[in-house]
Design a protein around this motif. Structure first.
Motif, short mmCIF file in Angstrom:
data_model
loop_
_atom_site.label_atom_id
_atom_site.label_comp_id
_atom_site.label_asym_id
_atom_site.label_seq_id
_atom_site.Cartn_x
_atom_site.Cartn_y
_atom_site.Cartn_z
N VAL A 141 0.85 -1.19 0.00
CA VAL A 141 0.00 0.00 0.00
C VAL A 141 0.88 1.24 0.00
N ASP A 142 0.66 2.12 -0.98
CA ASP A 142 1.44 3.36 -1.08
C ASP A 142 0.63 4.37 -1.89
N GLY A 143 0.18 5.43 -1.24
CA GLY A 143 -0.60 6.45 -1.93
C GLY A 143 -2.08 6.16 -1.99
N PHE A 144 -2.52 5.11 -1.31
CA PHE A 144 -3.95 4.79 -1.23
C PHE A 144 -4.21 4.05 0.07
N THR A 145 -5.47 3.93 0.42
CA THR A 145 -5.86 3.22 1.64
C THR A 145 -6.26 1.79 1.28
N ALA A 146 -5.70 0.83 1.98
CA ALA A 146 -6.01 -0.57 1.70
C ALA A 146 -7.48 -0.86 1.96
N LEU A 147 -8.02 -1.83 1.25
CA LEU A 147 -9.40 -2.24 1.48
C LEU A 147 -9.55 -2.72 2.93
N PRO A 148 -10.65 -2.36 3.58
CA PRO A 148 -10.83 -2.75 4.98
C PRO A 148 -11.12 -4.24 5.13
N GLY A 149 -10.88 -4.74 6.33
CA GLY A 149 -11.24 -6.12 6.64
C GLY A 149 -10.09 -7.10 6.61
N GLY A 150 -8.89 -6.63 6.29
CA GLY A 150 -7.76 -7.53 6.23
C GLY A 150 -7.00 -7.59 7.55
N ARG A 151 -6.15 -8.58 7.65
CA ARG A 151 -5.30 -8.67 8.84
C ARG A 151 -4.20 -7.63 8.81
N ARG A 152 -3.87 -7.16 7.61
CA ARG A 152 -2.81 -6.17 7.45
C ARG A 152 -3.33 -5.00 6.62
N SER A 153 -2.88 -3.80 6.96
CA SER A 153 -3.29 -2.61 6.23
C SER A 153 -2.19 -2.09 5.31
N ASP A 154 -1.03 -2.76 5.32
CA ASP A 154 0.09 -2.28 4.51
C ASP A 154 0.22 -3.03 3.18
#
Length: 282
Positions: free
Chosen positions: A58-71
């Motif tokens: 993830v770089d320059g946007f927000t990851a889709l919600p609901g995952g174990r990781r946000s990166d």
């Protein structure tokens, strides 16, 4: 929602169930494509199309919600380098079906002539937000050659270190946003952990195609060949009939009824049955 956990990355995936034909098929592990707009940790490419399944930072946007990781995030990327479908990241396996979402971000692979800017400062190379033009896109770890607007110097870089000038990295909203079709989502994703299984699936695929080819050959065997059709526009007295270009213009402008009336006049006025037959085939 169930997360699968394995110790190593799969050597491949089998994806099915999407109404996008190019999404379905056998994906094999390949070297990451560094011309893509984000850093891909691992990439598998569809052996029958140019689509890619990627585990993306993830770089320059927000990851889709609901995952174990946000990166990180799972993505299906089409042949043009557009990030089309995304899935929250867990471990080394993606989920299926409704866990995937359509992505309406404006990121895509750069092309020659695109206007770009640097994402952040790279000491000794450039400052953040320096504008440049893409002069070449090749292969390797730094496949994108850019020429800076300020001083015309050229540098090769990975695609994930630059971004399109016109991109705001946001979602497309309003009337421009396409309708999300759940039928396009990958409803079946099977991880393949052994290269021997990949080879077995390739044999099955090739045998199926050969059987289908032979079946079609039997079905069409002995059928008479279609007669040759004259694809040239009808003419009158050696010249293109005056109504033909008018009808073409009407079609381009969406006035289909006007186009039909113009073509009907051509048919009615023509005394040459061959011309009429040719026109009717058009």
């Amino acid at each position: 929602r169930v997360w699968g956990e394995i110790s190593d990355w799969p050597v491949g995936f089998f994806i099915a169930g999407s109404s996008i034909a190019d999404v379905n098929g056998l994906y094999s592990l390949v070297d990451p494509d560094r011309s893509l707009p984000h850093y891909c940790q691992v990439v598998w490419h569809n052996e029958d199309s140019r689509w890619q399944l990627a585990h993306v930072e993830v770089d320059g946007f927000t990851a889709l919600p609901g995952g174990r990781r946000s990166d990180v995030e799972w993505q299906l990327i089409d042949g043009s380098g557009q990030e089309r479908l995304g899935c929250p990241a867990g471990e080394r396996l993606p989920m299926t079906g409704e866990a995937w979402k359509h992505l309406h971000r404006q990121f895509r692979r750069v092309q020659t002539g695109d206007r770009v800017k640097t994402r952040r400062k790279e000491k000794g190379f450039w400052d953040a937000d320096e504008e440049a033009v893409v002069v070449r896109v090749g292969d390797g770890d730094a496949p994108v050659e850019i020429e800076f607007v300020t001083d015309n110097r050229r540098i090769s870089t990975p695609g994930y270190k630059i971004v399109h000038v016109e991109s705001d990295a946001g979602a497309v909203t309003g009337s421009d946003a396409p309708v999300d079709d759940e039928d396009e989502l990958p409803w079946q994703i099977v991880a393949i952990m052994a290269e021997s299984k990949m080879e077995e699936l390739r044999r099955w695929r090739d045998e199926h195609r050969e059987s289908a080819r032979k079946a079609l050959a039997i079905v069409f065997e002995g059928l008479p060949a279609l007669p040759a059709v004259n694809r040239e526009p009808p003419v009158a007295d050696g010249q293109l009939h005056a109504n033909i270009p008018l009808a073409r213009d009407a079609c381009r402008k969406g006035r289909l009824q006007d186009a039909l009336e113009l073509l009907d006049e051509v048919l009615q006025s023509s005394s040459d049955s061959g011309v009429q037959a040719s026109l009717q085939t058009e």
